[in-house]
Design a protein around this motif. Structure first.
Motif, short mmCIF file in Angstrom:
data_model
loop_
_atom_site.label_atom_id
_atom_site.label_comp_id
_atom_site.label_asym_id
_atom_site.label_seq_id
_atom_site.Cartn_x
_atom_site.Cartn_y
_atom_site.Cartn_z
N GLY A 66 0.78 -1.23 0.00
CA GLY A 66 0.00 0.00 0.00
C GLY A 66 0.81 1.28 0.00
N ASP A 67 2.13 1.17 -0.15
CA ASP A 67 3.00 2.34 0.02
C ASP A 67 2.81 3.38 -1.08
OD1 ASP A 67 5.02 1.19 2.25
OD2 ASP A 67 4.52 -0.37 0.81
N GLN A 68 2.64 2.96 -2.31
CA GLN A 68 2.44 3.93 -3.38
C GLN A 68 1.20 4.77 -3.12
OE1 GLN A 68 1.29 2.47 -7.21
NE2 GLN A 68 1.87 4.34 -8.30
N ALA A 69 0.12 4.13 -2.70
CA ALA A 69 -1.12 4.86 -2.41
C ALA A 69 -0.91 5.86 -1.29
CB ALA A 69 -2.23 3.88 -2.05
N LEU A 70 -0.15 5.47 -0.25
CA LEU A 70 0.11 6.37 0.87
C LEU A 70 0.86 7.61 0.40
CD1 LEU A 70 0.29 7.14 3.87
CD2 LEU A 70 2.35 5.72 4.00
N PHE A 71 1.95 7.42 -0.31
CA PHE A 71 2.75 8.58 -0.73
C PHE A 71 2.01 9.42 -1.76
CE2 PHE A 71 6.17 6.22 1.31
CZ PHE A 71 6.88 7.23 1.92
N ARG A 72 1.18 8.81 -2.59
CA ARG A 72 0.39 9.59 -3.55
C ARG A 72 -0.58 10.51 -2.81
NH1 ARG A 72 -1.14 8.96 -8.89
NH2 ARG A 72 1.08 8.48 -9.15
N LEU A 73 -1.25 10.00 -1.77
CA LEU A 73 -2.17 10.85 -1.03
C LEU A 73 -1.42 11.95 -0.27
CD1 LEU A 73 -5.05 11.50 -0.11
CD2 LEU A 73 -4.70 9.95 1.82
N LEU A 74 -0.29 11.61 0.33
CA LEU A 74 0.51 12.65 1.00
C LEU A 74 0.90 13.74 0.01
CD1 LEU A 74 2.85 10.50 3.29
CD2 LEU A 74 1.00 12.02 4.04
N ASN A 75 1.24 13.34 -1.21
CA ASN A 75 1.60 14.34 -2.21
C ASN A 75 0.42 15.25 -2.56
OD1 ASN A 75 4.26 13.53 -2.38
ND2 ASN A 75 3.89 12.08 -4.04
N LYS A 76 -0.77 14.67 -2.67
CA LYS A 76 -1.96 15.48 -2.92
C LYS A 76 -2.17 16.49 -1.79
CE LYS A 76 -7.00 15.21 -3.37
NZ LYS A 76 -8.18 14.32 -3.56
N LEU A 77 -2.01 16.02 -0.55
CA LEU A 77 -2.24 16.89 0.60
C LEU A 77 -1.18 17.98 0.69
CD1 LEU A 77 -3.25 14.13 3.18
CD2 LEU A 77 -4.77 15.63 1.85
N ILE A 78 0.05 17.68 0.31
CA ILE A 78 1.09 18.71 0.27
C ILE A 78 0.72 19.77 -0.76
CG2 ILE A 78 3.50 19.16 -0.37
CD1 ILE A 78 4.15 16.36 0.78
N LEU A 79 0.26 19.32 -1.92
CA LEU A 79 -0.13 20.28 -2.98
C LEU A 79 -1.28 21.18 -2.51
CD1 LEU A 79 0.00 17.85 -6.03
CD2 LEU A 79 1.44 19.88 -5.73
N GLN A 80 -2.14 20.65 -1.66
CA GLN A 80 -3.29 21.43 -1.18
C GLN A 80 -2.93 22.39 -0.05
OE1 GLN A 80 -6.09 18.37 -0.09
NE2 GLN A 80 -6.96 18.21 -2.16
N THR A 81 -1.70 22.26 0.48
CA THR A 81 -1.29 23.07 1.62
C THR A 81 -0.58 24.32 1.13
OG1 THR A 81 -1.03 21.10 2.98
CG2 THR A 81 0.06 23.11 3.74
N GLU A 82 -1.03 25.48 1.56
CA GLU A 82 -0.38 26.73 1.16
C GLU A 82 1.07 26.73 1.66
OE1 GLU A 82 -0.95 31.59 1.59
OE2 GLU A 82 -2.44 30.20 2.42
#
Length: 756
Positions: free
Chosen positions: A292-308
């Motif tokens: 499940g690691d790819q899914a975890l890092f993909r979501l973290l990347n989305k959340l980083i992009l959403q963070t000002e």
């Protein structure tokens, strides 16, 4: 006094189970190290040998590739390093009399543990066609036999030249030179089975297929993520670096399907307080589902992009390529799918995100838990995306850290042990030696097994290692190897591969890391490259186990002279007598090794150049670090099945089994255990202590069975199970491999349970 080897195989099918431990090292590790050393070497030899391990004037540990700092402790080794040294420096001996008493059929019935406990092989031995046991043979006749077979091939590509990660830089360079002068790029190696996925992903994304951090970077990091790795058993000296990072204020996130004692608490045996209390290491444990690691890092990347302010915009604009396509893919990440893929809950991921955003300097470390899946390469690419987003490559205290296993596996690749070499490497090699290297790609490990199976390869030559025990699909692999006309193993000790032979077979005994290497009256030095790109010297200090042993460079040089004959203009005899002459040639062929001999003489050696780390220069096709945008993948389980990962016990290094305990997990006196979450076990009707067969399921419909495993209720991630290799390699299909890298998918095997 050293003890004698066991005469009979100990019972291994009735393991005892105790409570798992929650700390690593400490007094038990010291006691176990001393016990094993005394059994194999005796007290005086143990002291003389262990005090030279990983010292600047000593020899490199034949175990893992973890680097040493500039300041060394008197005891610069871990428990498993002590075991590796003791096994090599043992006083036990395997003589021709042993082979006379033990037919190959008898050896084939023995466990890997029993074979390894017999001691060092003292003379070359030969299994003639039709014979039932090995017999002593001279070195001259051994090389004649190999030359006969190799020169009788219809094509050089019918030969396979395999390399283990223990081989020195000098021996590896000569080995690949011989293979290419002979006419083939068939140079499979142990990297194909472990960090090939890392190399494939990193070469594409940052331009260098190696880690980008130094030991000092770990000490300076704000956040260290350890994913798919168990350093307490596999790289114990890494725990000291993590402890130092924690003292400096770093946070640590562990991402793993199993809790591991070494990442919970480290009892540093170098200090009194460490021995007594130890240091807690992990700040956040993400118990992820296997794969499940790819899914975890993909979501973290989305959340980083959403963070000002979450993205290092200046770094991205100046140093990266493919950002827009990556952003489009990352925005598609879905919370529900991620929770399904990872088995994590939302608060845990949100806490991880907060730690990521609070860190200016982040390192991600990983090992086989990430590299041995179908989607391993896109998983590691996603980790690179994660680091690029916040500028965490080419910054002190930040970067990628694939933690290599065997002590020179990275150096062997640097020296050209690769079935798909670059044109630039071959051009330099050809220019230096006046040869014409083949340009077509050779076979990796999986393709080598297929070639043997299909009759396309007829000679198998292994420079170290335990090929049949390390590879997948045991029944298929062993049947394939037995089709060879000749199998040759350069070895220090017995292993399973010596009992699985071609029509004819040779075992060629060699010097180990601990042995003095004297050629033409002069003591020689070899070199190795650690997991972080540091190259340093290794000097053995023990009298060799037998006067009949040859060093690996000498074996390759004599092999080349026998096979290539006088038509070869390469000065093989000179290379055998003086390894400095080999290093002079390396310095003119391999970038970063200029003035090799002088730089190797410096205490501690030297660091190889690394463009992304040193100057944020990325030698990729685009000239920049590449974002990627692969679809998210993760394993899907049928009803009533679990996903199995193969792993090591604590009394094990790769395929070498030192003992029958896994102290940290509470397993004693046996290896045939399967760790299953209690809730999964209840749903499947698997009582703790029950015995079951593990049956692999894959799309080819072939039944692959590992019989007689004791069920151990253990806090694995739900839907996941774990068991030791090589016993469970039989369950890994030969054709179940990682995309791009072709690494066996040994960490995601769908299994069902059947009562015996």
């Amino acid at each position: 006094m050293a003890t004698k080897p066991p005469t009979g195989d100990p019972v291994q099918d009735a393991p005892r189970v105790e409570a798992a431990q929650h700390s690593a090292a400490g007094l038990p590790a010291v006691a176990q190290s001393l016990r094993i050393a005394q059994q194999q070497m005796g007290i005086r030899r143990s002291a003389r040998t262990l005090l030279k391990v990983n010292q600047k004037n000593g020899f490199d540990c034949p175990g893992c590739a973890w680097p040493e700092g500039d300041k060394r402790h008197i005891a610069e080794f871990c428990e498993n390093g002590a075991k590796a040294v003791a096994e090599e420096a043992t006083l036990r001996r395997v003589t021709p009399d042993f082979f006379a008493a033990h037919p190959v059929a008898d050896l084939a019935e023995r466990s890997g543990y029993w074979l390894g406990q017999q001691g060092r092989i003292t003379q070359p031995v030969y299994l003639p066609e039709g014979a039932d046991r090995y017999e002593a043979v001279t070195w001259e006749r051994a090389f004649e036999i190999i030359a006969e077979e190799l020169n009788a091939l219809d094509s050089p590509d019918e030969a396979l030249f395999y390399t283990s990660g223990r081989t020195s830089n000098e021996a590896a360079f000569l080995f690949q030179l011989f293979a290419r002068e002979f006419g083939t790029n068939n140079l499979p190696d142990c990297s194909n089975m472990c960090h090939e996925s890392s190399g494939s992903a990193l070469t594409e994304t940052i331009g260098v297929g190696k880690g980008s951090v130094s030991l000092e970077d770990l000490h300076q990091a704000d956040l260290i993520i350890v994913a798919g790795q168990n350093p307490g058993t596999n790289h114990p000296r890494m725990l000291s670096a993590l402890e130092q990072a924690k003292k400096a204020g770093a946070k640590i996130i562990s991402v793993n399907p199993l809790p591991e004692a070494g990442l919970e608490r480290f009892k540093n045996p170098q200090t009194p307080s460490g021995m007594l209390r130890g240091a807690a290491l992990t700040d956040l444990f993400l118990q992820i589902r296997i794969g499940g690691d790819q899914a975890l890092f993909r979501l973290l990347n989305k959340l980083i992009l959403q963070t000002e302010g979450g993205v290092d915009t200046a770094f991205v604009e100046e140093h990266t390529h493919g950002y827009e396509e990556f952003v489009r893919a990352a925005r598609e990440a879905d919370w529900d799918e991620t929770l399904t893929a990872t088995g994590l809950d939302r608060p845990a991921i949100e806490r991880a995100l907060a730690m990521v955003l609070a860190s200016r300097r982040t390192i991600v470390c990983w090992a086989m838990g990430l590299t041995q899946h179908k989607h391993s390469v896109p998983t590691i690419r996603e980790i690179v995306n994660f680091l690029l987003l916040r500028g965490n490559i080419g910054r002190p205290g930040a970067g990628v850290c694939p933690v290599r296993g065997h002590s020179n596996v990275q150096g062997d690749r640097t020296m050209g042990i690769f079935e798909r070499p670059s044109d630039s490497f071959l051009d330099a090699l050809d220019k230096e030696f006046g040869i014409t290297s083949p340009r077509h790609h050779g076979y990796d490990v999986v393709r080598s097994i297929r070639a043997l199976r299909d009759g396309d390869a007829k000679v198998f030559f292994a420079m170290g290692g335990n090929f049949v025990a390390a590879t997948p699909d045991t029944a298929v692999t062993e049947a394939a190897v037995r089709k060879a006309r000749l199998t040759v193993h350069v070895s220090t000790k017995l292993n399973r591969s010596h009992a699985v032979t071609g029509t004819r077979a040779l075992i060629l005994p060699t010097l180990g890391r601990t042995d003095k290497d004297v050629q033409d009256g002069r003591k020689q030095v070899v070199s190795v490259e650690d997991s972080m790109g540091m190259v340093h010297a290794s000097r053995g200090n023990l009298t060799p186990a037998s006067p009949h042993l040859l060093s690996e460079p000498a074996i390759v040089a004599r092999l080349a002279r026998a096979v290539l004959g006088p038509s070869s203009a390469t000065p093989w005899e000179e290379f055998e007598k003086d390894y400095a002459a080999v290093r002079d040639r390396i310095s003119r062929v391999v970038p970063g090794f200029e003035d090799f001999n002088a730089r190797l003489a410096a205490p501690g050696g030297f660091a190889l150049p690394h463009g992304p780390r040193d100057e944020r220069r990325f030698p990729t096709a685009t000239g920049k670090a590449n974002f990627t945008a692969a679809p998210v993948e993760y394993p899907h389980l049928p009803e009533g099945r679990l996903l199995l990962q193969t792993l090591r016990s604590h009394d094990q290094y790769n395929t070498t089994v030192y003992g029958l305990d896994d102290r940290y997990r509470g397993i004693k006196d046996g290896r045939r255990v399967v760790l299953v979450n209690p809730d999964d076990a209840a749903a499947l009707g698997l009582a703790d202590g029950a015995y079951t067969d593990l049956v692999g399921e894959w799309r080819d419909g072939v039944e692959r069975r590992a019989p007689g495993f004791r069920v151990v209720h253990y806090p694995t991630a739900r839907g996941c199970a774990a068991a030791y290799y090589p016993e469970t390699n039989v369950l890994v299909p030969l054709d179940s491999t990682a995309d791009t890298s072709n690494t066996p998918a040994s960490k995601s095997v769908v299994i069902r349970f059947e009562q015996p």
